[in-house]
Design a protein around this motif. Sequence first.
Motif, mmCIF file in Angstrom:
data_model
loop_
_atom_site.group_PDB
_atom_site.id
_atom_site.type_symbol
_atom_site.label_atom_id
_atom_site.label_comp_id
_atom_site.label_asym_id
_atom_site.label_seq_id
_atom_site.Cartn_x
_atom_site.Cartn_y
_atom_site.Cartn_z
ATOM 1 N N ASN A 110 -26.069 53.513 37.818
ATOM 2 C CA ASN A 110 -27.239 54.367 37.989
ATOM 3 C C ASN A 110 -26.985 55.845 37.713
ATOM 4 O OD1 ASN A 110 -28.900 52.216 38.876
ATOM 5 N ND2 ASN A 110 -27.863 52.265 40.863
ATOM 6 N N ASN A 111 -25.906 56.159 37.025
ATOM 7 C CA ASN A 111 -25.667 57.581 36.768
ATOM 8 C C ASN A 111 -26.582 58.087 35.655
ATOM 9 O OD1 ASN A 111 -24.424 56.832 34.277
ATOM 10 N ND2 ASN A 111 -22.546 56.376 35.416
ATOM 11 N N LYS A 112 -26.537 59.396 35.443
ATOM 12 C CA LYS A 112 -27.447 60.048 34.502
ATOM 13 C C LYS A 112 -27.259 59.534 33.069
ATOM 14 C CE LYS A 112 -28.943 64.615 32.961
ATOM 15 N NZ LYS A 112 -28.697 66.076 33.044
ATOM 16 N N SER A 113 -26.002 59.419 32.650
ATOM 17 C CA SER A 113 -25.742 58.945 31.288
ATOM 18 C C SER A 113 -26.261 57.529 31.090
ATOM 19 C CB SER A 113 -24.248 59.000 30.976
ATOM 20 O OG SER A 113 -23.523 58.138 31.830
ATOM 21 N N GLN A 114 -26.173 56.718 32.198
ATOM 22 C CA GLN A 114 -26.679 55.351 32.116
ATOM 23 C C GLN A 114 -28.194 55.356 31.949
ATOM 24 O OE1 GLN A 114 -24.954 52.715 31.869
ATOM 25 N NE2 GLN A 114 -26.674 51.314 31.811
ATOM 26 N N PHE A 115 -28.864 56.279 32.643
ATOM 27 C CA PHE A 115 -30.320 56.375 32.534
ATOM 28 C C PHE A 115 -30.732 56.724 31.104
ATOM 29 C CE2 PHE A 115 -34.122 59.059 32.515
ATOM 30 C CZ PHE A 115 -35.048 58.175 33.056
ATOM 31 N N ILE A 116 -29.991 57.675 30.500
ATOM 32 C CA ILE A 116 -30.290 58.067 29.114
ATOM 33 C C ILE A 116 -30.077 56.889 28.169
ATOM 34 C CG2 ILE A 116 -29.551 59.551 27.210
ATOM 35 C CD1 ILE A 116 -28.779 61.646 29.386
ATOM 36 N N LEU A 117 -28.977 56.165 28.412
ATOM 37 C CA LEU A 117 -28.667 55.007 27.574
ATOM 38 C C LEU A 117 -29.751 53.938 27.675
ATOM 39 C CD1 LEU A 117 -26.704 53.524 25.697
ATOM 40 C CD2 LEU A 117 -25.509 52.687 27.736
ATOM 41 N N LEU A 118 -30.183 53.677 28.914
ATOM 42 C CA LEU A 118 -31.234 52.679 29.123
ATOM 43 C C LEU A 118 -32.536 53.085 28.435
ATOM 44 C CD1 LEU A 118 -30.633 51.736 32.874
ATOM 45 C CD2 LEU A 118 -30.408 50.232 30.897
ATOM 46 N N THR A 119 -32.834 54.382 28.495
ATOM 47 C CA THR A 119 -34.050 54.869 27.842
ATOM 48 C C THR A 119 -33.982 54.633 26.331
ATOM 49 O OG1 THR A 119 -34.240 56.596 29.528
ATOM 50 C CG2 THR A 119 -35.542 56.878 27.509
ATOM 51 N N ILE A 120 -32.825 54.971 25.775
ATOM 52 C CA ILE A 120 -32.633 54.763 24.327
ATOM 53 C C ILE A 120 -32.762 53.286 23.984
ATOM 54 C CG2 ILE A 120 -30.957 54.901 22.438
ATOM 55 C CD1 ILE A 120 -29.853 57.435 23.857
ATOM 56 N N LEU A 121 -32.110 52.448 24.823
ATOM 57 C CA LEU A 121 -32.157 51.004 24.582
ATOM 58 C C LEU A 121 -33.578 50.458 24.691
ATOM 59 C CD1 LEU A 121 -28.952 49.813 26.471
ATOM 60 C CD2 LEU A 121 -29.362 49.744 24.009
ATOM 61 N N PHE A 122 -34.331 51.013 25.632
ATOM 62 C CA PHE A 122 -35.715 50.570 25.801
ATOM 63 C C PHE A 122 -36.538 50.888 24.554
ATOM 64 C CE2 PHE A 122 -40.124 51.511 26.939
ATOM 65 C CZ PHE A 122 -40.510 50.295 27.479
ATOM 66 N N VAL A 123 -36.345 52.111 24.042
ATOM 67 C CA VAL A 123 -37.075 52.510 22.830
ATOM 68 C C VAL A 123 -36.708 51.603 21.648
ATOM 69 C CG1 VAL A 123 -37.381 54.347 21.127
ATOM 70 C CG2 VAL A 123 -37.334 54.909 23.571
ATOM 71 N N ILE A 124 -35.388 51.360 21.513
ATOM 72 C CA ILE A 124 -34.927 50.487 20.439
ATOM 73 C C ILE A 124 -35.487 49.074 20.614
ATOM 74 C CG2 ILE A 124 -32.890 49.404 19.381
ATOM 75 C CD1 ILE A 124 -31.325 51.929 20.159
#
Length: 583
Positions: A383-397
């Motif tokens: 649940n860290n910040k970098s993980q949130f950014i990664l999940l957002t990117i993955l969601f968009v993809i």
Amino acid sequence: MFKINTLIFTLFALFCCNHILSQNVISDYTQNSDYTELSQDFLINKKDPERAKIIAKNFLNKAKEENDIIKISDGLYMLAEISDKDIAVKYLDSIIKLTVNANDFTYPGKAYLLKATILGSQGRFNESMDELIKVNSLAIASNNVEQQFKTKYYIALLKNELGDFEESRKILETVVSFNKMKFNEDKHYEYDYILSLYAYGNSLNLNDDFDLAYQVNKDAIKLSLKSKDSILYERLLLTSSISEYYREKYDSSLDSINKLLKISNYSNLSTGTKIRIDLHLGKIFNKKKNYDKCIGYLKKSDSLAFKEDYFFPGIRESYELLIDNFKKKGNKDEQLFYINRLLYVDSILDKNYRYLSKQINNEYSKKNLILEKEEIIDSLKKNNKSQFILLTILFVISATLIVLLIYNNKKKKIYKQRFLNLIEENQEEQIPSEKTISDNNDASNSSNSVELGISEIIINDILKNLEKFEEDRDFLKPNITVSSLSKDFNTNSKYLSKVINSYKHKTFSNYVNELRIRYIIEELKKNKRIRQYTIKAIANEIGFNTSEAFSKSFYKTSGIHPSFFLKELKKQNEKSNMPVESN
């Protein structure tokens, strides 16, 4: 002490004497040996690079002294055969430069051919194909049939790399036939014949014709064992193992691989062969339910592929099996690791192999690897910040991929329906009968003649000629223009163009092209022979000069591409030929 010094002196003297004698032998080699003797010695010593290099240089020096361009090229070619790939290419470029205007039967075609082979082995397929095109042109111009078939062989191998398996198989069938004929005439062609059988067997595996592949490999192995050529025997064992695997004879498949490893030094095998062997062993042990061994071999295959940056379409299966095995074990860290690996490999393959996006239609594509990756990451609760950014990117993809998948599925359904509509249509529905045309013409000619500024007699005459043009299928002739057809009709091109626009409601080119497309659709539905043609051959058959123009017109008329139409026809035909099971 004196004895030791004497011994050392004696050994040194012997060494110097031997060195001088060997230099004299090498020097005499050039003066006292003819080209045939040097060539034979080179072949005998080819497995000893140092010795072969001396012979090749002697050959080259002799040719230079005599200023014989072709023999100089032979000497450079020998050096290319025993040199590292980059150095070999430089030798071959020298031959090409030297012989480009020599008007020779063999050169520079022979040099282009070896250069194409080297480039292909380095994965530089586009450059390799460029060289093969040059060879082919030269071989045709000089009527060098052997060189033409060698070119065909390497083009077939490239087509395999690019996923055109069916076309590769057809080419290799002709190559095998030619080499068999040459072998029956002269046993010196044995190597070429066995090599073509090996390539053909591999192609049959890629075309899922495993029984025939097994038989071809079996015949080739018999010949290879007689000729005692271990290199070809090793290759044939691998191809045979693959055939046995897909025939569900896993023990026999494993036995072939073990034979290969027994007669060869694993470390001396090429990178591609090592990766394929480890991948294949992993697949065998997966089928035998020995999952630990399966994972071990697949990991070796993956490690070497990344170390050497060597990827090919078949390697995807390695990652699919690793992901699946770690999923069963509940090891999400490893599962995630190999999902990332597979995503990277896919990006490389998409870049290097255009056909891949069409070919990949497997379990992992359908489930969407990106979504699976997202679920695993979420379950690991990072649940860290970098993980949130990664999940957002993955969601968009993921969202983008889902939209694309939905769009592609919708498109496929539309194409499928259009195909079914074409199958249900009859030729009579597409081309109106002569009576219908005449009735329509009589009703409208009077008013149209005034609008068009053409007399009713001329209009009727043009329409009757058009009826005959359609009935006689003259539209199949190539290079039809409004000018050439108006001459055939004894009218002028403006009148003809106006009548077609007014009565057929099309431009002249659309009118002719649509007639051709409607005709070939009916022919393809009922004529199995034409369905075996390539797109280019079908285009030529009905008057189109290029396959691009044909495909464009086919799509415009039918709403689908000809390749899709042929593929669906094949599926339909296979379904209709399936035996019905009795209850």
